[in-house]
Design a protein around this motif. Sequence first.
Motif, mmCIF file in Angstrom:
data_model
loop_
_atom_site.group_PDB
_atom_site.id
_atom_site.type_symbol
_atom_site.label_atom_id
_atom_site.label_comp_id
_atom_site.label_asym_id
_atom_site.label_seq_id
_atom_site.Cartn_x
_atom_site.Cartn_y
_atom_site.Cartn_z
ATOM 1 N N CYS A 208 -27.588 -52.097 -13.762
ATOM 2 C CA CYS A 208 -27.767 -50.718 -13.320
ATOM 3 C C CYS A 208 -27.114 -50.541 -11.949
ATOM 4 O O CYS A 208 -27.482 -51.229 -10.991
ATOM 5 C CB CYS A 208 -29.252 -50.370 -13.229
ATOM 6 N N VAL A 209 -26.136 -49.654 -11.865
ATOM 7 C CA VAL A 209 -25.483 -49.346 -10.597
ATOM 8 C C VAL A 209 -25.883 -47.931 -10.194
ATOM 9 O O VAL A 209 -25.887 -47.016 -11.013
ATOM 10 C CB VAL A 209 -23.948 -49.506 -10.690
ATOM 11 N N TYR A 210 -26.231 -47.771 -8.923
ATOM 12 C CA TYR A 210 -26.764 -46.489 -8.466
ATOM 13 C C TYR A 210 -26.514 -46.345 -6.973
ATOM 14 O O TYR A 210 -25.842 -47.188 -6.351
ATOM 15 C CB TYR A 210 -28.257 -46.399 -8.790
ATOM 16 N N SER A 211 -27.057 -45.296 -6.389
ATOM 17 C CA SER A 211 -26.886 -45.060 -4.967
ATOM 18 C C SER A 211 -28.091 -44.295 -4.434
ATOM 19 O O SER A 211 -28.580 -43.364 -5.086
ATOM 20 C CB SER A 211 -25.611 -44.264 -4.693
ATOM 21 N N LYS A 212 -28.545 -44.679 -3.257
ATOM 22 C CA LYS A 212 -29.638 -43.946 -2.610
ATOM 23 C C LYS A 212 -29.193 -42.555 -2.175
ATOM 24 O O LYS A 212 -30.018 -41.696 -1.862
ATOM 25 C CB LYS A 212 -30.170 -44.733 -1.409
ATOM 26 N N ASN A 213 -27.894 -42.311 -2.168
ATOM 27 C CA ASN A 213 -27.352 -41.007 -1.799
ATOM 28 C C ASN A 213 -27.221 -40.053 -2.983
ATOM 29 O O ASN A 213 -26.769 -38.930 -2.830
ATOM 30 C CB ASN A 213 -25.978 -41.194 -1.130
ATOM 31 N N ASP A 214 -27.620 -40.497 -4.170
ATOM 32 C CA ASP A 214 -27.513 -39.677 -5.376
ATOM 33 C C ASP A 214 -28.428 -38.463 -5.263
ATOM 34 O O ASP A 214 -29.635 -38.609 -5.048
ATOM 35 C CB ASP A 214 -27.896 -40.539 -6.590
ATOM 36 N N GLN A 215 -27.875 -37.269 -5.433
ATOM 37 C CA GLN A 215 -28.644 -36.032 -5.335
ATOM 38 C C GLN A 215 -29.096 -35.498 -6.696
ATOM 39 O O GLN A 215 -29.729 -34.440 -6.755
ATOM 40 C CB GLN A 215 -27.808 -34.968 -4.616
ATOM 41 N N VAL A 216 -28.752 -36.211 -7.770
ATOM 42 C CA VAL A 216 -29.119 -35.767 -9.118
ATOM 43 C C VAL A 216 -30.199 -36.669 -9.720
ATOM 44 O O VAL A 216 -31.194 -36.184 -10.263
ATOM 45 C CB VAL A 216 -27.878 -35.741 -10.040
ATOM 46 N N ILE A 217 -30.008 -37.965 -9.637
ATOM 47 C CA ILE A 217 -30.974 -38.941 -10.161
ATOM 48 C C ILE A 217 -31.621 -39.668 -8.981
ATOM 49 O O ILE A 217 -30.932 -40.216 -8.125
ATOM 50 C CB ILE A 217 -30.287 -39.966 -11.084
ATOM 51 N N ARG A 218 -32.943 -39.656 -8.935
ATOM 52 C CA ARG A 218 -33.649 -40.323 -7.836
ATOM 53 C C ARG A 218 -33.501 -41.834 -7.959
ATOM 54 O O ARG A 218 -33.724 -42.404 -9.031
ATOM 55 C CB ARG A 218 -35.130 -39.951 -7.853
ATOM 56 N N HIS A 219 -33.150 -42.483 -6.856
ATOM 57 C CA HIS A 219 -32.952 -43.930 -6.899
ATOM 58 C C HIS A 219 -34.227 -44.666 -7.253
ATOM 59 O O HIS A 219 -34.193 -45.721 -7.899
ATOM 60 C CB HIS A 219 -32.383 -44.430 -5.561
ATOM 61 N N ARG A 220 -35.375 -44.105 -6.891
ATOM 62 C CA ARG A 220 -36.632 -44.806 -7.214
ATOM 63 C C ARG A 220 -36.901 -44.806 -8.721
ATOM 64 O O ARG A 220 -37.548 -45.728 -9.228
ATOM 65 C CB ARG A 220 -37.798 -44.206 -6.448
ATOM 66 N N ASP A 221 -36.423 -43.790 -9.441
ATOM 67 C CA ASP A 221 -36.565 -43.789 -10.899
ATOM 68 C C ASP A 221 -35.817 -44.984 -11.503
ATOM 69 O O ASP A 221 -36.318 -45.671 -12.393
ATOM 70 C CB ASP A 221 -36.011 -42.498 -11.499
ATOM 71 N N ILE A 222 -34.601 -45.212 -11.006
ATOM 72 C CA ILE A 222 -33.796 -46.323 -11.506
ATOM 73 C C ILE A 222 -34.427 -47.652 -11.124
ATOM 74 O O ILE A 222 -34.518 -48.584 -11.947
ATOM 75 C CB ILE A 222 -32.356 -46.223 -10.971
ATOM 76 N N GLU A 223 -34.909 -47.753 -9.901
ATOM 77 C CA GLU A 223 -35.528 -49.000 -9.443
ATOM 78 C C GLU A 223 -36.794 -49.326 -10.227
ATOM 79 O O GLU A 223 -37.040 -50.484 -10.583
ATOM 80 C CB GLU A 223 -35.812 -48.909 -7.943
ATOM 81 N N LEU A 224 -37.590 -48.313 -10.534
ATOM 82 C CA LEU A 224 -38.794 -48.532 -11.354
ATOM 83 C C LEU A 224 -38.421 -48.933 -12.777
ATOM 84 O O LEU A 224 -39.077 -49.776 -13.394
ATOM 85 C CB LEU A 224 -39.654 -47.264 -11.367
ATOM 86 N N PHE A 225 -37.371 -48.322 -13.302
ATOM 87 C CA PHE A 225 -36.898 -48.672 -14.639
ATOM 88 C C PHE A 225 -36.450 -50.131 -14.686
ATOM 89 O O PHE A 225 -36.778 -50.869 -15.623
ATOM 90 C CB PHE A 225 -35.748 -47.749 -15.026
ATOM 91 N N VAL A 226 -35.707 -50.560 -13.679
ATOM 92 C CA VAL A 226 -35.232 -51.947 -13.606
ATOM 93 C C VAL A 226 -36.420 -52.909 -13.572
ATOM 94 O O VAL A 226 -36.446 -53.912 -14.296
ATOM 95 C CB VAL A 226 -34.327 -52.143 -12.371
ATOM 96 N N GLU A 227 -37.410 -52.605 -12.755
ATOM 97 C CA GLU A 227 -38.583 -53.482 -12.661
ATOM 98 C C GLU A 227 -39.346 -53.532 -13.976
ATOM 99 O O GLU A 227 -39.858 -54.582 -14.371
ATOM 100 C CB GLU A 227 -39.500 -53.013 -11.533
ATOM 101 N N SER A 228 -39.425 -52.386 -14.656
ATOM 102 C CA SER A 228 -40.122 -52.346 -15.947
ATOM 103 C C SER A 228 -39.430 -53.236 -16.980
ATOM 104 O O SER A 228 -40.083 -53.973 -17.727
ATOM 105 C CB SER A 228 -40.173 -50.903 -16.456
ATOM 106 N N LEU A 229 -38.090 -53.182 -17.019
ATOM 107 C CA LEU A 229 -37.348 -54.025 -17.955
ATOM 108 C C LEU A 229 -37.525 -55.500 -17.620
ATOM 109 O O LEU A 229 -37.682 -56.337 -18.518
ATOM 110 C CB LEU A 229 -35.861 -53.654 -17.944
ATOM 111 N N LYS A 230 -37.526 -55.829 -16.339
ATOM 112 C CA LYS A 230 -37.724 -57.226 -15.936
ATOM 113 C C LYS A 230 -39.078 -57.739 -16.403
ATOM 114 O O LYS A 230 -39.207 -58.876 -16.885
ATOM 115 C CB LYS A 230 -37.611 -57.360 -14.415
ATOM 116 N N GLN A 231 -40.109 -56.896 -16.263
ATOM 117 C CA GLN A 231 -41.446 -57.291 -16.680
ATOM 118 C C GLN A 231 -41.532 -57.528 -18.183
ATOM 119 O O GLN A 231 -42.368 -58.308 -18.652
ATOM 120 C CB GLN A 231 -42.462 -56.232 -16.259
#
Length: 286
Positions: A208-231
Amino acid sequence: MADNEMDYNIVFPDAGTSERHWQGTKEPVVILLGWAGCKDKHLSKYSSIYNQQGCVTIHFTAPLKTVFISESFGYKELSSTALKLLEILYDYEVENSPVFFHIFSNGGFMLYRYIVELLHSEEQFSSLCVIGAVVDSAPGSGNVRGALRALRATLGPKISPFLRYLLLALFAVTVFLLRIVLYPLTKYIHKNHYDAVQERPPAWPHLCVYSKNDQVIRHRDIELFVESLKQKGVPVDSFDFVSSPHVGHFRAFPEQYALKCRDFLLACMKRVEGTEMKKRHRLQNQ
């Protein structure tokens, strides 16, 4: 290239390039799923990363009405699109090649969700070998402001101001009611893409590649998704480009972005080759 119902593009590498990179093994087929409103000329720039590696590439972007209207109202129109997209592999007789996905924003991820479901449930696709997926600027969940920014950018300047604001207002009310206020009830009829893939993720690796500067998709949504997949035991890595805009990481950091995609593809191929070697070794010892 297009058929009567789908507008897609498929590019085959020359034999010399494939042989140089893959040395007799089947070259990967990379399926690129564009963001809402994406043009094929945009996806072509990304596909060149893989064409230069001797890969077959297929570009496709879901129609705007299915992303912003059908999904918002819970119509699973993208499911039939996902089916047709997978059938292209058989039409061009590349179904025995390793398959790799490159997905952009929620527009691409919504379609990816149905592809994953088909690969989980349909026997006809059980022989496909999916080796991994790059997810660019996705997935996001429940972000009305971000969705409005995406729709406004997609509508462009040619539409009249009155119609633009009317469409934005109707879309905002619909998303807010169906996807936030009533979602605890409507999710039993139609889960959103974020929850659907998170709850039953595919087993292949993800980057998953993303940016904290993204104004459309919140970076925390992606980070939570990544952690969920890892679990859930899914091999997943992520990289924050920090300053680049939504689906703008390649434009801002072309060399770094291309290198990460190539390295991840190669790692996925080596992982599959290692698994096949172990299988052959077990069979020889039986």
